[in-house]
Scaffold this motif. Structure first.
Motif, short mmCIF file in Angstrom:
data_model
loop_
_atom_site.label_atom_id
_atom_site.label_comp_id
_atom_site.label_asym_id
_atom_site.label_seq_id
_atom_site.Cartn_x
_atom_site.Cartn_y
_atom_site.Cartn_z
N ASN A 152 0.77 -1.15 -0.08
CA ASN A 152 -0.07 0.04 0.10
C ASN A 152 0.96 1.20 0.19
OD1 ASN A 152 -2.25 1.66 0.16
ND2 ASN A 152 -2.40 1.47 2.49
N ASN A 153 1.38 1.58 -1.30
CA ASN A 153 2.40 2.84 -1.28
C ASN A 153 1.80 4.18 -0.92
OD1 ASN A 153 4.41 1.16 -2.38
ND2 ASN A 153 3.50 1.27 -4.43
N PRO A 154 2.45 5.01 -0.50
CA PRO A 154 4.05 4.78 -0.59
C PRO A 154 4.71 4.62 0.67
CG PRO A 154 3.39 7.05 -0.23
CD PRO A 154 2.05 6.55 -0.36
N ASN A 155 4.01 4.31 1.61
CA ASN A 155 4.54 4.04 2.92
C ASN A 155 4.69 2.69 3.52
OD1 ASN A 155 4.73 6.98 3.56
ND2 ASN A 155 2.47 6.93 3.87
N GLU A 156 4.01 1.89 3.19
CA GLU A 156 3.93 0.45 3.66
C GLU A 156 5.07 -0.44 2.66
OE1 GLU A 156 2.33 -0.59 6.22
OE2 GLU A 156 1.02 0.75 6.23
N PRO A 157 5.97 -1.23 3.42
CA PRO A 157 5.88 -1.53 4.93
C PRO A 157 6.38 -0.36 5.51
CG PRO A 157 7.45 -2.86 3.59
CD PRO A 157 6.71 -2.11 2.63
N ASN A 158 6.13 -0.26 6.84
CA ASN A 158 6.48 0.80 7.65
C ASN A 158 7.12 0.47 8.97
OD1 ASN A 158 4.41 0.43 9.17
ND2 ASN A 158 3.47 2.32 8.55
N ASN A 159 7.02 -0.89 9.52
CA ASN A 159 7.37 -1.35 10.93
C ASN A 159 7.17 -0.46 11.87
OD1 ASN A 159 8.70 -3.44 12.32
ND2 ASN A 159 10.74 -1.92 12.53
N ALA A 160 5.70 0.07 11.88
CA ALA A 160 5.44 0.64 12.97
C ALA A 160 4.99 0.06 14.35
CB ALA A 160 3.94 1.50 12.63
N GLY A 161 6.00 -0.52 14.66
CA GLY A 161 6.02 -1.22 16.09
C GLY A 161 6.05 -2.91 15.78
N GLN A 162 7.17 -3.30 15.41
CA GLN A 162 7.52 -4.81 15.36
C GLN A 162 6.44 -5.48 14.43
OE1 GLN A 162 10.25 -6.19 16.81
NE2 GLN A 162 10.57 -3.95 17.47
N GLU A 163 6.32 -4.68 13.37
CA GLU A 163 5.28 -5.36 12.16
C GLU A 163 6.24 -6.12 11.32
OE1 GLU A 163 1.89 -1.98 12.03
OE2 GLU A 163 3.40 -2.06 10.75
N HIS A 164 5.98 -7.52 11.34
CA HIS A 164 7.09 -8.33 10.66
C HIS A 164 6.15 -9.27 9.73
CE1 HIS A 164 10.39 -6.64 12.91
NE2 HIS A 164 9.78 -7.18 14.01
N TYR A 165 4.87 -9.08 9.37
CA TYR A 165 4.19 -10.17 8.92
C TYR A 165 3.13 -9.32 7.84
CZ TYR A 165 5.85 -13.07 12.56
OH TYR A 165 6.67 -13.61 13.41
N ALA A 166 3.26 -9.92 6.52
CA ALA A 166 2.43 -9.26 5.58
C ALA A 166 0.87 -9.56 5.55
CB ALA A 166 2.95 -9.72 4.14
N HIS A 167 0.17 -8.58 5.26
CA HIS A 167 -1.46 -8.89 5.36
C HIS A 167 -2.01 -7.70 4.23
CE1 HIS A 167 -5.31 -7.96 7.40
NE2 HIS A 167 -5.17 -9.23 7.98
N VAL A 168 -3.16 -8.64 3.70
CA VAL A 168 -3.84 -7.81 2.47
C VAL A 168 -4.68 -6.77 3.36
CG1 VAL A 168 -5.67 -7.83 0.89
CG2 VAL A 168 -4.08 -9.77 1.21
N THR A 169 -4.24 -5.58 2.80
CA THR A 169 -4.77 -4.32 3.46
C THR A 169 -6.35 -4.16 3.20
OG1 THR A 169 -2.92 -3.04 2.72
CG2 THR A 169 -4.77 -1.83 3.62
N SER A 170 -7.05 -3.57 4.36
CA SER A 170 -8.33 -3.36 4.43
C SER A 170 -8.72 -2.18 3.18
CB SER A 170 -8.94 -2.88 5.55
OG SER A 170 -10.23 -2.14 5.60
N PRO A 171 -9.48 -2.47 2.41
CA PRO A 171 -10.00 -1.34 1.32
C PRO A 171 -10.33 0.17 2.08
CG PRO A 171 -11.91 -2.99 1.65
CD PRO A 171 -10.68 -3.37 2.49
N ASN A 172 -10.61 0.11 3.29
CA ASN A 172 -10.78 1.31 3.85
C ASN A 172 -9.47 2.24 4.05
OD1 ASN A 172 -13.79 0.86 4.12
ND2 ASN A 172 -13.32 -0.26 6.26
N VAL A 173 -8.52 1.49 3.93
CA VAL A 173 -7.06 2.37 4.19
C VAL A 173 -6.20 2.14 3.17
CG1 VAL A 173 -7.22 2.32 6.70
CG2 VAL A 173 -6.03 0.28 5.48
N GLY A 174 -6.63 1.48 2.00
CA GLY A 174 -5.83 1.32 0.83
C GLY A 174 -6.42 0.71 -0.40
N GLU A 175 -5.79 0.77 -1.47
CA GLU A 175 -6.35 0.15 -2.70
C GLU A 175 -6.67 -1.26 -2.16
OE1 GLU A 175 -6.96 1.42 -5.51
OE2 GLU A 175 -6.41 3.42 -5.00
N ILE A 176 -7.70 -1.82 -2.88
CA ILE A 176 -8.17 -3.05 -2.79
C ILE A 176 -7.08 -4.11 -3.26
CG2 ILE A 176 -9.91 -5.06 -3.51
CD1 ILE A 176 -11.91 -2.66 -3.84
#
Length: 481
Positions: free
Chosen positions: A247-271
């Motif tokens: 989910n460009n341009p900021n992801e991934p951003n490791n905002a607090g030990q974020e080490h696993y990939a997840h399909v983004t909610s359409p409410n916060v990014g492109e489907i």
């Protein structure tokens, strides 16, 4: 002794009878789609099942090129033993028996021949269609199957274990590894939900790898690297051109030990885009884990199956390569190209006469004309919007003769100035429209033919300081339309 043999034979027969051989699907179809029409998606189709004559359902999905709202699959004709359900989000048509009854294979086969594709887009892209026995999405590009399993608040670690515990007609499951745009479309978008996928940078921060499935077995079990660093806004980049859909341009951003990939909610990014999350995911809302995507296929020991098959409808393309605007004596033909076998030239945008077949139109043209081309042969897709090829033929100019011109150097400065445009061109053109022609003057016939070394305007000539006569003869006029 006889009793033991009997028991052994009974056991053997029971064991053999319990084996259920998966059905096989065969399909053919690779036609060009007639825009804005309903068109069949198979030319041949069959299901072979040596164990059964019925099944719960058959699924037909637009597996490549699907556009929500524009594209549609519809069962046409009369099929009383089959009911259809169309899912707009996944682009999938379900064919099953009426009520709670299973569908006969014979009814399903007959129904598939009457399934038609349509698009509201007059210029659609290529479409691929998958036919599967199970409900999982199938992608012909990989030969793999994909499904979303809903389990709210499941952790990535749990999802990895759950996925590996799943099977699909004997194929081993694993958290999906998405390595192409087509795979992301069928796995992350057309599964119609968000959840965990098989990527992590737990081993080394910023070193994102596919760590599940066949990719997870590579590089000594460390997985396949595909992304380095944080989002592109922080300098992150793909590894060796590998596919990603953060989910460009900021992801991934490791905002607090974020080490696993997840399909983004359409409410916060492109489907279908991805972000990184911790394990477990943080709280609820848009970043709450809703489940995980399982992929089947490609693992060591997987059986060889023919559970699925695919066909295509191709989007026709046609374009004009070479048209003409000029004098008839310079006409050298017309050219067009298409991804179809041939191009058909008509004298009218609708109906009319077929006057030529092929890519290079070299027939004689004596006057300004319009031709209309289509990639479809007569009787096929007559509704296609033919493309106009305009040929403009101008009247051949007439060059009137010009008498020799003499100029004297009366002031003895060695330079004479002469303006062809003012003094000669009106005579050359006569009654012809000067706005329709361009006349140039050259020192030799060869220069005129090649349109080289044209005299400047006005022309300055003569270097003899004494009084002399400089004579100019008009050799040839070159006309540019």
């Amino acid at each position: 002794m006889i009793k033991r043999v009997f028991l052994f034979l009974l056991f053997t027969c029971q064991f053999t009878f319990s084996q259920n051989i998966p059905p096989e699907i065969f399909s053919e179809g690779n036609e060009f789609y007639c825009p804005l029409s309903q068109q069949n998606i198979v030319t041949d189709f069959n299901i072979i099942d040596v164990d059964n004559t019925t099944i719960d359902a058959l699924y037909i999905q637009i597996s490549e090129g699907y556009v929500v709202v524009e594209d549609l699959l519809t069962l046409t004709g009369n099929h009383p033993g089959i009911q259809q359900t169309w899912d707009t989000v996944t682009g999938k048509l379900e064919l099953r028996g009426v009520g709670d009854a299973e569908a006969l294979y014979t009814d399903l086969i007959a129904a598939v021949y009457d399934v038609k594709f349509s698009s509201s887009n007059p210029n659609p892209t290529d479409k691929s269609f998958s036919f599967t026995i199970g409900d999982a999405n199938y992608l012909d590009e990989t030969g793999h199957y994909y499904e979303f399993i809903s389990l709210v608040d499941v952790t990535w670690t749990e999802a990895e274990a759950f996925a590996e515990g799943e099977t699909y007609f004997g194929l081993q499951g694993y958290l999906a590894t998405i390595t192409s745009e087509a795979e992301n479309q069928i796995a992350a978008i057309q599964t119609n939900d968000v959840g965990w996928i098989g990527a992590s940078d737990l081993a080394t921060e910023g070193d994102w790898r596919w760590v599940t499935g066949p990719e997870g077995l590579e590089n000594g079990g460390t997985g396949v690297p595909f992304w380095s660093g944080n989002g592109i806004s922080a300098g992150g980049s793909a590894v060796n051109g590998q596919y990603s859909n953060w989910n460009n341009p900021n992801e991934p951003n490791n905002a607090g030990q974020e080490h696993y990939a997840h399909v983004t909610s359409p409410n916060v990014g492109e489907i279908g885009s991805w972000n990184d999350l911790p394990d477990p995911a943080s709280g609820g809302g848009n970043y709450q884990s809703q489940g995980f995507i399982v992929e089947y296929g490609g693992m060591p020991g997987d059986p060889v199956l023919n559970l699925s098959s695919s066909t295509s409808l191709l989007a026709p393309s046609i374009s004009v390569i070479n048209t003409f605007s000029g004098c008839q004596n310079n006409y050298s033909g017309l050219e067009a190209e298409s991804n179809t076998e041939n191009i058909y030239w008509y004298d009218s945008p609708i109906d009319g006469n077929l006057i030529f077949t092929g890519t290079n139109y070299n027939l004689e043209i004596n006057e300004t004309s319009s031709f209309y081309i289509t990639p479809f042969s007569p009787g096929q897709c007559d509704s296609y919007n033919r493309i106009e090829v305009l040929v403009t033929i101008f009247d051949t100019p007439t060059a009137n003769s010009v008498a020799d011109i003499a100029i004297c150097d009366d002031d003895n400065d060695g330079i004479n100035s002469f303006d062809f445009i003012t003094d000669v061109t009106p005579t050359v053109l006569g009654t012809q429209d000067p706005l329709s022609f361009s006349v140039t003057y050259h020192p030799t016939q060869e220069d005129a033919d090649l349109n080289t070394n044209a005299y400047g305007v006005p022309l300055q000539q003569c270097s003899n300081p004494r009084k002399r006569i400089c004579t100019y003869r008009k050799r040839k006029q070159r006309y540019l339309l």
